[in-house]
Design an enzyme around this catalytic site. Structure first.
Site, PDB file in Angstrom:
ATOM      1  N   THR A  69       0.791  -1.019   0.037  1.00 52.01           N
ATOM      2  CA  THR A  69       0.185  -0.009   0.115  1.00 52.01           C
ATOM      3  C   THR A  69       0.967   1.395  -0.104  1.00 52.01           C
ATOM      4  O   THR A  69       1.995   1.087  -0.197  1.00 52.01           O
ATOM      5  CB  THR A  69      -1.021  -0.072   1.312  1.00 52.01           C
ATOM      6  OG1 THR A  69      -1.826   1.057   1.017  1.00 52.01           O
ATOM      7  CG2 THR A  69      -0.358  -0.327   2.535  1.00 52.01           C
ATOM      8  N   LYS A  73       3.881   1.820  -3.950  1.00 50.89           N
ATOM      9  CA  LYS A  73       3.467   1.274  -5.146  1.00 50.89           C
ATOM     10  C   LYS A  73       4.102   1.554  -6.320  1.00 50.89           C
ATOM     11  O   LYS A  73       4.371   0.726  -7.109  1.00 50.89           O
ATOM     12  CB  LYS A  73       1.994   1.507  -5.231  1.00 50.89           C
ATOM     13  CG  LYS A  73       0.832   0.759  -4.248  1.00 50.89           C
ATOM     14  CD  LYS A  73      -0.552   1.234  -4.610  1.00 50.89           C
ATOM     15  CE  LYS A  73      -1.420   0.831  -3.639  1.00 50.89           C
ATOM     16  NZ  LYS A  73      -2.804   1.318  -4.099  1.00 50.89           N
ATOM     17  N   ASN A  94       0.669  -3.354  -6.603  1.00 53.90           N
ATOM     18  CA  ASN A  94       0.230  -3.512  -5.267  1.00 53.90           C
ATOM     19  C   ASN A  94       0.260  -5.136  -4.921  1.00 53.90           C
ATOM     20  O   ASN A  94      -0.180  -5.455  -3.595  1.00 53.90           O
ATOM     21  CB  ASN A  94      -1.005  -2.844  -5.128  1.00 53.90           C
ATOM     22  CG  ASN A  94      -2.334  -3.735  -5.854  1.00 53.90           C
ATOM     23  OD1 ASN A  94      -1.877  -4.420  -6.575  1.00 53.90           O
ATOM     24  ND2 ASN A  94      -3.582  -3.403  -5.673  1.00 53.90           N
ATOM     25  N   ASP A 109      -5.974  -3.056  -8.447  1.00 58.58           N
ATOM     26  CA  ASP A 109      -6.966  -2.032  -8.047  1.00 58.58           C
ATOM     27  C   ASP A 109      -8.018  -1.969  -8.958  1.00 58.58           C
ATOM     28  O   ASP A 109      -9.294  -1.886  -8.591  1.00 58.58           O
ATOM     29  CB  ASP A 109      -6.286  -0.836  -7.979  1.00 58.58           C
ATOM     30  CG  ASP A 109      -5.640  -0.288  -6.777  1.00 58.58           C
ATOM     31  OD1 ASP A 109      -5.880  -1.002  -5.731  1.00 58.58           O
ATOM     32  OD2 ASP A 109      -4.724   0.552  -6.570  1.00 58.58           O
ATOM     33  N   GLY A 133     -11.660  12.907  -7.863  1.00 61.19           N
ATOM     34  CA  GLY A 133     -10.258  12.579  -7.356  1.00 61.19           C
ATOM     35  C   GLY A 133      -9.408  12.113  -8.636  1.00 61.19           C
ATOM     36  O   GLY A 133      -9.733  11.904  -9.775  1.00 61.19           O
ATOM     37  N   GLY A 135      -6.036  10.691  -7.934  1.00 58.68           N
ATOM     38  CA  GLY A 135      -4.967   9.904  -7.214  1.00 58.68           C
ATOM     39  C   GLY A 135      -4.812   8.640  -8.091  1.00 58.68           C
ATOM     40  O   GLY A 135      -5.143   8.127  -8.762  1.00 58.68           O
ATOM     41  N   VAL A 229     -14.916   4.714  -2.823  1.00 55.43           N
ATOM     42  CA  VAL A 229     -14.149   3.620  -2.825  1.00 55.43           C
ATOM     43  C   VAL A 229     -13.649   3.516  -1.208  1.00 55.43           C
ATOM     44  O   VAL A 229     -12.971   2.592  -0.813  1.00 55.43           O
ATOM     45  CB  VAL A 229     -12.875   3.488  -3.556  1.00 55.43           C
ATOM     46  CG1 VAL A 229     -13.149   3.630  -5.172  1.00 55.43           C
ATOM     47  CG2 VAL A 229     -11.922   4.862  -3.340  1.00 55.43           C
ATOM     48  N   GLY A 252     -16.562   0.705  -0.483  1.00 51.61           N
ATOM     49  CA  GLY A 252     -15.270   0.199  -1.095  1.00 51.61           C
ATOM     50  C   GLY A 252     -14.998  -1.141  -0.458  1.00 51.61           C
ATOM     51  O   GLY A 252     -13.821  -1.772  -0.956  1.00 51.61           O
TER      52      GLY A 252
HETATM   53  P1  NAP Z   1      -4.118   9.787  -3.413  1.00 51.50           P
HETATM   54  O1  NAP Z   1      -3.530   9.034  -4.412  1.00 51.50           O
HETATM   55  O2  NAP Z   1      -3.503  10.473  -2.236  1.00 51.50           O
HETATM   56  O3  NAP Z   1      -5.326  10.595  -4.044  1.00 51.50           O
HETATM   57  C1  NAP Z   1      -6.128  11.413  -3.081  1.00 51.50           C
HETATM   58  C2  NAP Z   1      -7.146  12.063  -4.030  1.00 51.50           C
HETATM   59  O4  NAP Z   1      -8.028  12.887  -3.042  1.00 51.50           O
HETATM   60  C3  NAP Z   1      -6.638  13.274  -4.799  1.00 51.50           C
HETATM   61  O5  NAP Z   1      -7.171  13.211  -5.992  1.00 51.50           O
HETATM   62  C4  NAP Z   1      -6.637  14.486  -3.971  1.00 51.50           C
HETATM   63  O6  NAP Z   1      -6.931  15.839  -4.613  1.00 51.50           O
HETATM   64  C5  NAP Z   1      -8.221  14.237  -3.484  1.00 51.50           C
HETATM   65  N1  NAP Z   1      -8.390  15.099  -2.006  1.00 51.50           N
HETATM   66  C6  NAP Z   1      -7.647  14.976  -0.970  1.00 51.50           C
HETATM   67  N2  NAP Z   1      -8.095  15.855  -0.085  1.00 51.50           N
HETATM   68  C7  NAP Z   1      -9.092  16.698  -0.581  1.00 51.50           C
HETATM   69  C8  NAP Z   1      -9.915  17.590  -0.232  1.00 51.50           C
HETATM   70  N3  NAP Z   1      -9.898  18.121   0.842  1.00 51.50           N
HETATM   71  N4  NAP Z   1     -10.736  18.104  -1.265  1.00 51.50           N
HETATM   72  C9  NAP Z   1     -10.760  17.537  -2.333  1.00 51.50           C
HETATM   73  N5  NAP Z   1      -9.980  16.551  -2.729  1.00 51.50           N
HETATM   74  C10 NAP Z   1      -9.018  15.928  -1.918  1.00 51.50           C
HETATM   75  O7  NAP Z   1      -5.114   8.601  -2.498  1.00 51.50           O
HETATM   76  P2  NAP Z   1      -5.489   7.125  -3.217  1.00 51.50           P
HETATM   77  O8  NAP Z   1      -4.416   6.163  -3.112  1.00 51.50           O
HETATM   78  O9  NAP Z   1      -6.038   7.377  -4.443  1.00 51.50           O
HETATM   79  O10 NAP Z   1      -6.713   6.858  -2.368  1.00 51.50           O
HETATM   80  C11 NAP Z   1      -7.985   7.687  -2.256  1.00 51.50           C
HETATM   81  C12 NAP Z   1      -9.079   6.742  -1.248  1.00 51.50           C
HETATM   82  O11 NAP Z   1      -9.230   5.432  -1.930  1.00 51.50           O
HETATM   83  C13 NAP Z   1      -8.646   6.367   0.093  1.00 51.50           C
HETATM   84  O12 NAP Z   1      -9.652   6.620   0.832  1.00 51.50           O
HETATM   85  C14 NAP Z   1      -8.086   5.218   0.073  1.00 51.50           C
HETATM   86  O13 NAP Z   1      -8.522   4.352   1.259  1.00 51.50           O
HETATM   87  C15 NAP Z   1      -8.998   4.521  -1.014  1.00 51.50           C
HETATM   88  N6  NAP Z   1      -8.760   3.273  -1.682  1.00 51.50           N
HETATM   89  C16 NAP Z   1      -9.692   2.331  -1.508  1.00 51.50           C
HETATM   90  C17 NAP Z   1      -9.435   0.909  -2.118  1.00 51.50           C
HETATM   91  C18 NAP Z   1     -10.238  -0.138  -1.793  1.00 51.50           C
HETATM   92  O14 NAP Z   1      -9.911  -1.362  -2.180  1.00 51.50           O
HETATM   93  N7  NAP Z   1     -11.774  -0.053  -1.548  1.00 51.50           N
HETATM   94  C19 NAP Z   1      -8.290   0.825  -2.918  1.00 51.50           C
HETATM   95  C20 NAP Z   1      -7.324   2.038  -2.983  1.00 51.50           C
HETATM   96  C21 NAP Z   1      -7.758   3.099  -2.295  1.00 51.50           C
HETATM   97  P3  NAP Z   1      -5.415  16.642  -5.305  1.00 51.50           P
HETATM   98  O15 NAP Z   1      -4.831  15.772  -6.333  1.00 51.50           O
HETATM   99  O16 NAP Z   1      -5.949  17.883  -5.335  1.00 51.50           O
HETATM  100  O17 NAP Z   1      -4.738  16.505  -3.860  1.00 51.50           O
END
Ligand code: NAP
Length: 292
Positions: A69, A73, A94, A109, A133, A135, A229, A252
């Site tokens: 995680t 990655k 991952n 993913d 999002g 990310g 998610v 998620g």
């Molecule tokens: P990441 O790469 O850090 O991306 C985070 C995203 O959230 C970015 O687009 C960021 O925007 C946005 N963001 C953060 N704070 C914000 C705010 N205050 N207002 C608006 N946008 C905001 O994280 P990630 O790995 O993609 O993970 C994202 C979520 O998915 C997490 O909650 C994680 O636990 C979940 N997830 C779940 C699974 C599953 O199996 N269910 C798998 C993977 C991830 P900026 O680009 O502008 O910073």
């Protein structure tokens, strides 16, 4: 949940920084026990920037594989002997299988996300999705929706517009459209969406960031599905508000569980009966969240 540990048991784990919150050991050991496999799945903190050292340790210690995680990655990509198509496409690994000292990196993913939708009967072919999002999770979801999911259009809305633009530029031409995260933009695009997927951290347990305005939900079509998610909490504010509006909601958890199934299949090189595993895993996770 108890796993019988033998001297012959093959080692698996999840690495991350932080990682102690991970539910992967719970999910994987539940399946390992139910399937009678001779494996044990552990939780291994690995500090940021030190994944190369970890990989040498894992190979030396005879690990059969591990999941990764954040923040490892992307760093793992250059360290693999082989990458699967999705890991190469996302530039992120991952799941790592170690066989005869060689490392095989994959990424579950996107597959986990799409399978969790398909298994709930949510159609994506020819549909329009609004993705929040840009990310790591958003990248996997957007590309998988366009490719295997055959979505007609995916709007990628992100606070930092440049990241949405970069993500869309890597996708199939004409199918992915970047946009900002302003209220007016989200409201306008929601009117066209059959599926809304939140891939931001907004609403996640342990994050201060919370939704300030969910009025874009009012614009969604009556049959639209809202997918978050996030799985902790099980029902985020976004999902609660969508449910209150009579919309279909999914969290998620399905994505997490399907990814775990795909990873265990890769580690053990066996086919796993997902239909038999899902009813075992969900109550274990629910009981765990109620006790923590
Ligand atoms: P990441 O790469 O850090 O991306 C985070 C995203 O959230 C970015 O687009 C960021 O925007 C946005 N963001 C953060 N704070 C914000 C705010 N205050 N207002 C608006 N946008 C905001 O994280 P990630 O790995 O993609 O993970 C994202 C979520 O998915 C997490 O909650 C994680 O636990 C979940 N997830 C779940 C699974 C599953 O199996 N269910 C798998 C993977 C991830 P900026 O680009 O502008 O910073």
């Amino acid at each position: 949940m108890q796993v019988e540990l033998k001297n012959s048991s093959k080692k698996l784990c999840v690495i991350g920084d932080p990682v102690l919150h991970s539910k992967s050991p719970l999910v994987q050991n539940t399946m390992i026990q139910a399937l009678g496999l001779d494996y044990i799945y552990l939780c291994q903190p690995v500090p940021a920037g030190r994944v190369k050292e970890w990989l040498s340790c894992a190979v030396f210690a005879g690990y059969a594989g591990f999941n990764a995680t954040m923040p490892h990655k992307r760093d793992l990509v250059a360290l693999m002997d082989h990458l699967d198509e999705d890991a190469a496409m996302y530039g992120a690994v991952n799941t790592v299988c170690i066989r005869d000292g060689r490392c095989f990196g994959s990424n579950t993913d996107g597959r986990g996300f799409l399978q969790s939708l398909n298994s709930e009967g949510v159609e994506t072919a020819g549909k329009t999705a609004l993705l929040l999002g840009a990310g790591g999770a958003a990248q996997a979801v957007a590309l998988k929706l366009c490719q295997a999911g055959r979505a007609e259009q995916v709007f990628v809305c992100n606070r930092t517009l440049e990241k949405a633009e970069k993500l869309c530029a890597a996708g199939p031409r004409g199918h992915m459209v970047p946009a900002g995260f302003q209220r007016e933009t989200l409201c306008r695009l929601a009117e066209q969406a059959d599926l809304l997927v939140n891939c931001t951290n907004l609403g996640m347990t342990g994050t201060a960031a919370q939704w300030e305005d969910l009025s874009f939900l009012d614009g969604l079509k009556p049959g639209a599905c809202v997918y978050d998610v996030i799985y902790s909490p099980e029902e985020t504010l976004l999902l609660a508000e969508a449910r209150r509006r009579g919309l279909r909601t999914l969290n998620g958890l399905g994505m997490l569980v399907w990814q775990a199934i795909f990873a265990l299949e890769e580690f053990t090189q066996t086919e796993i009966d997902a239909a038999a595993m899902l009813p075992l895993i969900r109550p274990v996770l629910t009981a765990y969240s109620q006790n923590t």
